[in-house]
Scaffold this motif. Structure first.
Motif, PDB file in Angstrom:
ATOM      1  N   ILE A   1      -4.010  -1.060  -1.343  1.00 21.69           N
ATOM      2  CA  ILE A   1      -3.023  -0.224  -2.019  1.00 21.69           C
ATOM      3  C   ILE A   1      -3.330   1.235  -1.670  1.00 21.69           C
TER       4      ILE A   1
ATOM      5  N   TYR B   1      -8.352  -6.744  -7.265  1.00 19.27           N
ATOM      6  CA  TYR B   1      -9.104  -5.553  -7.671  1.00 19.27           C
ATOM      7  C   TYR B   1     -10.606  -5.822  -7.661  1.00 19.27           C
TER       8      TYR B   1
ATOM      9  N   HIS C   1      -8.374   1.742  -6.817  1.00 20.79           N
ATOM     10  CA  HIS C   1      -8.027   0.624  -7.699  1.00 20.79           C
ATOM     11  C   HIS C   1      -9.200  -0.346  -7.885  1.00 20.79           C
TER      12      HIS C   1
ATOM     13  N   CYS D   1      -0.203  -2.938 -13.912  1.00 22.93           N
ATOM     14  CA  CYS D   1      -0.339  -1.536 -13.517  1.00 22.93           C
ATOM     15  C   CYS D   1      -1.097  -0.755 -14.580  1.00 22.93           C
TER      16      CYS D   1
ATOM     17  N   GLY E   1       2.114   1.408  -8.313  1.00 28.91           N
ATOM     18  CA  GLY E   1       0.813   0.907  -7.887  1.00 28.91           C
ATOM     19  C   GLY E   1       0.853  -0.557  -7.516  1.00 28.91           C
ATOM     20  N   SER E   2       2.020  -1.186  -7.425  1.00 28.65           N
ATOM     21  CA  SER E   2       2.078  -2.598  -7.069  1.00 28.65           C
ATOM     22  C   SER E   2       1.786  -2.765  -5.591  1.00 28.65           C
ATOM     23  N   LEU E   3       1.367  -3.954  -5.251  1.00 27.65           N
ATOM     24  CA  LEU E   3       1.011  -4.225  -3.864  1.00 27.65           C
ATOM     25  C   LEU E   3       2.245  -4.538  -3.035  1.00 27.65           C
ATOM     26  N   GLN E   4       3.152  -5.271  -3.603  1.00 32.15           N
ATOM     27  CA  GLN E   4       4.351  -5.649  -2.899  1.00 32.15           C
ATOM     28  C   GLN E   4       5.528  -5.427  -3.837  1.00 32.15           C
TER      29      GLN E   4
END
Length: 689
Positions: A326, A86, A389, A173, A145-148
């Motif tokens: 994201i 971030y 984000h 998150c 909202g997670s990346l993976q």
């Protein structure tokens, strides 16, 4: 003589407002073009870009700042309580948006330690209220909202209904949700301040307040990094007194220090400080700053990875930093309501640092900036990235100085820096998995050298101005020992109180004449001044208003050694006694004098002047109480046959006196009461019988 005032042309404010409104609401192609070009200054200067002259300086400074930005972004994520990815997003978007909207050619806008700290404090508080564990080493939990979405990240997911967020959302998150909501609201505040032209708010943040705030916040930042330096596991302290609580926890758990982290921290700090000192000493010979932070991070990551410091010695590492972006997401409105108050000091501090640095660079390199446009620029540097984000940004002094020293000519260098960050975001981020957190803490602490060096300036600051030093000390202690937001508020309020106190009890003096001249100065400050016979000249070095009325009167009576009210009361008492003696048939007075000598005795011997000249040169304004005070002393001294003359009044003071009826209804006696210089008043007093 009496100077004639110019006749003021009466302005119809209603028509003026309507004309401005019609002008602002009208829409023509030319006006629309100017509006777009003012809103996006890049459209004005980029077509005029002198490629051969500027490009190499911009590329060099952009690369250097990009190289510095990456390790700092990863490190400052610890301050914000967020994942490093971030911070990289924030650095990328801030540089691009400021390139489009900024008016300063040299300012480096991006992640900043003080802003990151303020964001981190709000994030920690809200996480704690939501029931999350603030321990940094708690298992990561990514939901919405997670990346993976693999098992490595999706471990402990909470089903939360917090502030209207009814979704599966983990700690990370929810933390970035708080940060983006805070950033969005701060950006909205800044844009609104730009629309309503409220940039004057920054005037209440004096240099002493800002320096004290920065130093106090730096102590808080340093304290927050100590646990990473020595590798102990203590909870992140929250609320007022965080600095003291953290140090108590550190000392209680010092026996649990990780030897590997301690050794690593010692080596990194020695290398970083040595490199910084050498860079400062030989900066004239170096074409660009040494990329020490990047070298430290690369070497430390390799040593940690191949030495298995995390597995063998339990050293805390950064963990996985995913690549890519994201999908954008609108900040939660209900979270905005929770952080609306916290966003206000964040918006003000961010704007003030950006504008002050922009003005500093503009003055140094002889160009102009538009403060209102800077407010819009930094506002949109917060609003737009909050959808991607990112968290709050500001101009940073250290990176700005590096930027100017490496040949920066325009904000094209900001685009180059953004490309370096983009390269890390897309390809290189996972390589920092084994980077120890203690290395990041070292980078943060060494970057605070400038703010912490302010302690060395205290004696010089005290020598220049004791009140400003007191403001600095109070702001610094409040920011460090209570909280950064409260410290900023305390600093502003205390500095304003100092101004009020200084106007409540200003300097006062009796003036004497400089020999053989028409000038007068303070009799206590200068030698060889001669007093004017039968005339007292009184100076009051502040506006005369309700808060200092009593001090004005007390000082006047003390310096002239005459209180007209007491003297009048004494005379009335004396006259009463004389009447009593006369009624008894005694033709001698109370002092044993014949009644014919009474008139002479009634004139007090201690009054050694017949005119009082008030030097109004330092009186900038009068309120109603001030006008009434001058009318009061005019009457009181007149009863004692002492004339009161005003000298060196500015036009606003004269207008206040006229409106208050000081000169009477027809202003007929104005020429005998008001003078444009002290010498004129003194000459008039001498000519009086």
């Amino acid at each position: 003589f009496l100077m004639e005032r110019k006749t003021r042309v009466k302005i119809n404010r209603k028509e003026v407002m309507l004309a401005k409104l019609r002008k602002s609401c009208s829409c023509t192609p030319k006006k629309l073009k100017n509006f777009v070009m003012d809103f996006l200054p890049v459209l004005r200067w980029l077509p005029k870009y002198q490629c051969k002259e500027y490009i190499w300086g911009d590329i060099m400074s952009g690369l250097v700042i990009g190289i510095i930005l990456v390790p700092q972004a990863i490190a400052y994520s610890l301050l914000a309580g967020l994942k490093p990815i971030y911070s990289l997003y924030t650095s990328f978007f801030a540089n691009i948006i400021y390139f489009l909207m900024g008016t300063s050619r040299h300012v480096s806008v991006g992640i900043f330690s003080l802003i990151s700290l303020m964001v981190g404090q709000v994030v920690d508080r809200e996480l704690l209220l939501a029931g999350f564990d603030l321990n940094d080493d708690a298992p990561p939990a990514l939901g919405d909202g997670s990346l993976q979405n693999n098992s490595q990240f999706n471990t402990t997911v909470f089903n939360l209904t917090i502030a209207g967020m009814n979704a599966e959302c983990g700690k990370e998150c929810y933390a970035i949700g708080i940060a983006t909501a805070l950033t969005f609201v701060a950006g909205v505040y800044q844009v609104l301040m730009g629309i309503f032209r409220l940039g004057f708010v920054s005037m209440y943040l004096s240099e002493s307040v800002l320096d004290g705030f920065a130093t106090g916040a730096s102590l808080t930042i340093l304290t927050a990094q100590v646990k990473y330096l020595i590798g102990i596991k203590i909870p992140r302290s929250q609320g007022h007194g965080m600095l003291v609580i953290t140090w108590i926890n550190v000392l209680r758990n010092i026996s649990q220090a990780n030897l590997c982290d301690v050794i690593t921290s010692a080596i990194c700090i020695v290398v970083l400080v040595t490199a910084k000192e050498l860079g400062d000493r030989y900066k004239q010979k170096l074409k660009f700053p040494l990329p020490t932070e990047l070298v430290i991070i690369v070497v430390a990551t390799l040593v940690s990875h191949y030495g298995k410091l995390n597995e063998v010695y339990g050293s805390s590492v950064s963990g996985a930093i995913p690549t890519g972006f994201i999908p954008p997401k609108v900040p939660h409105f209900n979270l905005m309501l929770r952080v609306a108050v916290d966003a206000l000091p964040l918006a003000i501090v961010s704007f003030v640092f950006t504008v002050s640095l922009s003005e500093m660079c503009a003055k140094k390199y002889a160009y102009t900036i538009r403060a209102n446009q800077e407010m819009f620029a930094v506002g949109f540097c917060n609003i737009i990235p909050s959808f991607f984000h990112s968290f709050a940004t500001s101009a940073a002094l250290a990176k700005t100085l590096v930027k100017t020293s490496t040949g920066c000519q325009t904000q094209v260098s900001g685009v180059i820096s953004a490309m370096v960050v983009l390269l890390v975001l897309l390809f290189l981020a996972p390589l920092f998995y084994s980077l120890q957190k203690c290395v990041l803490a070292c980078i943060i602490i060494v970057s605070l050298r400038g703010a912490l060096r302010k302690f060395r300036d205290v004696p010089a600051r005290y020598h220049v101005n004791k009140v400003d030093t007191l403001v600095w000390v109070v702001t610094m202690f409040a920011s460090a020992l209570i909280s950064t937001e409260v410290g900023l508020l305390v600093g502003i309020v205390f500095s304003m109180l100092c101004i009020i106190v200084r106007t409540q009890r200003p300097r006062t003096a009796l003036l004497g004449q400089i020999q053989d001249t028409g000038f007068y100065e303070d009799d206590l400050e200068y030698e060889n001044l001669s007093s004017v016979p039968k005339v007292k000249i009184f100076r009051f070095e502040a506006p005369l208003y309700y808060a200092n009325r009593n001090y004005f009167l007390k000082s006047l009576y003390r310096l002239t050694d005459l209180d007209p009210n007491l003297e009048a009361a004494r005379r009335k008492k004396y006259e009463k006694k004389e009447k009593q003696h006369l009624k008894k048939g005694d033709h001698t007075t109370a002092n044993g004098l014949d009644i014919r000598e009474t008139t002479l005795e009634l004139v007090p011997k201690q009054i050694d002047f017949q005119a009082l000249v008030i030097d109004c040169s330092s009186i900038s304004f009068l309120d109603t109480t001030g006008v009434n005070t001058l009318k009061e002393i005019l009457k009181d001294y007149k009863d004692l046959n002492i004339s009161v003359l005003l000298a060196c009044c500015n036009p606003s003071v004269i207008d206040s006196l006229k409106k208050g009826g000081y000169f009477g209804k027809d202003f007929g006696s104005m020429q005998e009461m008001l003078f444009y210089s002290i010498h004129n008043a003194v000459q008039f007093a001498k000519d009086q019988k």
